[in-house]
Design an enzyme around this catalytic site. Structure first.
Site, mmCIF file in Angstrom:
data_model
loop_
_atom_site.group_PDB
_atom_site.id
_atom_site.type_symbol
_atom_site.label_atom_id
_atom_site.label_comp_id
_atom_site.label_asym_id
_atom_site.label_seq_id
_atom_site.Cartn_x
_atom_site.Cartn_y
_atom_site.Cartn_z
ATOM 1 N N SER A 32 0.828 -1.202 0.000
ATOM 2 C CA SER A 32 0.000 0.000 0.000
ATOM 3 C C SER A 32 0.873 1.268 0.000
ATOM 4 C CB SER A 32 -0.955 -0.041 1.202
ATOM 5 O OG SER A 32 -1.990 0.890 1.053
ATOM 6 N N ASP A 162 -9.596 -4.831 -4.948
ATOM 7 C CA ASP A 162 -9.031 -3.874 -3.988
ATOM 8 C C ASP A 162 -9.926 -2.634 -3.955
ATOM 9 O OD1 ASP A 162 -7.448 -1.867 -2.702
ATOM 10 O OD2 ASP A 162 -5.641 -2.991 -3.211
ATOM 11 N N HIS A 191 -7.651 -5.481 -0.615
ATOM 12 C CA HIS A 191 -6.457 -4.686 -0.332
ATOM 13 C C HIS A 191 -5.598 -5.358 0.742
ATOM 14 C CE1 HIS A 191 -3.977 -1.130 -0.324
ATOM 15 N NE2 HIS A 191 -4.125 -0.983 0.981
#
Length: 211
Positions: A32, A162, A191
């Site tokens: 991320s 995601d 995610h």
């Protein structure tokens, strides 16, 4: 550590640590926001120190919608995150993992209260100012030039469900910009795939590391 909550500060802190430990032939793995941090570190400071890079559900090239990035998310999305954070950080840090982060809001999903509580625990250990300013760091940093300058073998992983970093404007574009990138897209993964599907992600990272 330096005082500042933006991507350049994040990366300079990493560089200071790596230099202090004198690490070489290292493999950097980032998820991320951390995927963006790892990419910028490798691009700017990684010469002669980095062997490979792994980016997982990462924010590059750029999350924010701009004239040059029309497919990005509008600023209002990130303003909404900031307002929720400022209003009740503890509640926000329950709601986020309970829903979109791990895909627990999808039909048939079975939320893990332990995973949600652990996300909350980790979140509340951080500083409110760092959290608030970090939203700008992950959403408004343009990594395009960083990606173009990365020459080490890079594994780019992303789930196609995601809900935090939409796949349409992230990893496939990053993989095109990185010279030696391998892109792998996981069907229906969220995610937070490093937690929900650790066995799959770990196996692919291990294969890449040992290749």
């Amino acid at each position: 550590a330096s005082e500042g909550h933006d991507m350049d500060h994040y990366v300079s802190d990493v560089a200071a640590l790596i230099d202090h430990l004198d690490l070489r032939n290292a493999i950097h793995v980032g998820h991320s926001t951390g995927g963006g941090e790892a990419a910028r570190y490798v691009a700017r400071f990684g010469k002669n120190r980095v062997a490979k890079l792994v980016m997982i559900a990462a924010v590059p090239p750029l999350m924010l919608k701009t004239a040059a990035n029309p497919g990005g998310l509008p600023l209002e999305v990130f303003d909404g995150l900031r307002s929720q954070l400022a209003a009740n950080r503890s509640q926000f840090y329950r709601d986020f993992p309970s829903g979109p982060f791990y895909g627990y809001n999808r039909p048939g999903a079975e939320p893990s209260q332990a995973v949600i509580s652990n996300w909350w625990r980790q979140g509340m250990m951080g500083g409110a100012k760092a959290h608030y300013e970090g939203i700008k760091a992950f959403s408004e940093t343009d990594f395009t030039e960083d990606l173009k300058s990365i020459s080490v073998p890079t594994l780019v992983l992303h789930g196609d469900d995601d809900q935090i970093v939409p796949i349409g404007t992230s990893s496939p574009l990053s993989a095109k910009l990185i010279k030696a990138a391998t892109l792998k897209i996981y069907e229906k993964l969220p995610h937070g795939l490093c937690t929900t599907h650790a066995d799959i992600v770990n196996a692919d990272i291990l294969a890449f590391v040992t290749a």
